[in-house]
Design a protein around this motif. Structure first.
Motif, short mmCIF file in Angstrom:
data_model
loop_
_atom_site.label_atom_id
_atom_site.label_comp_id
_atom_site.label_asym_id
_atom_site.label_seq_id
_atom_site.Cartn_x
_atom_site.Cartn_y
_atom_site.Cartn_z
N LEU A 76 71.95 -58.25 -96.23
CA LEU A 76 72.18 -58.68 -94.85
C LEU A 76 73.67 -58.74 -94.57
O LEU A 76 74.41 -59.41 -95.29
N LEU A 78 76.55 -59.78 -91.91
CA LEU A 78 76.91 -60.51 -90.70
C LEU A 78 77.86 -59.69 -89.83
O LEU A 78 77.83 -59.76 -88.61
N LEU A 106 69.81 -64.55 -91.18
CA LEU A 106 71.10 -65.17 -91.49
C LEU A 106 71.17 -66.60 -90.96
O LEU A 106 71.71 -67.48 -91.63
N GLU A 110 71.64 -70.20 -93.30
CA GLU A 110 72.79 -71.11 -93.10
C GLU A 110 72.50 -72.54 -93.54
O GLU A 110 71.45 -73.06 -93.36
#
Length: 110
Positions: A76, A78, A106, A110
């Motif tokens: 993944l 960002l 994502l 967090e």
């Protein structure tokens, strides 16, 4: 996963292809969190050809009510909201993820 209920999903920092990392980052335990992961699996598109991939970012271990586990590597990003996944037992076949799925995953981590 058909006819089986998800008990939990554990997210680990990945360390290598074909195995689960040792650092647990997050434990998911509710249906809303599960739906984000299941949505990523159902909207992923198989990429043609064999990919030479970097070490995955995350390992998602899905634990079912019969204690069976299903594990996926996730990559993944960002920066460009790109993502892909592979079954931990078949890292030669990868699936691309839509950007909204990458963003939702994502946020979940967090």
């Amino acid at each position: 996963m058909q006819n089986k209920e998800i008990i939990k999903i554990n997210i680990f920092k990945s360390e290598s292809h074909g195995s689960v990392g040792s650092t647990l980052l997050k434990k998911l335990s509710d249906a809303e969190e599960f739906s984000v992961v299941l949505n990523s699996l159902s909207t992923a598109s198989q990429m043609l050809g064999i990919r030479d991939t970097s070490i995955p970012d995350y390992d998602f271990v899905i634990v079912l009510d019969n204690n069976e586990t299903i594990t996926f590597h996730y990559w993944l990003s960002l920066d460009d909201m790109q993502g892909m996944l592979a079954d931990i037992n078949d890292t030669g076949t990868v699936y691309s993820l839509p950007q909204d799925s990458v963003q939702n995953l994502l946020q979940l981590i967090e």
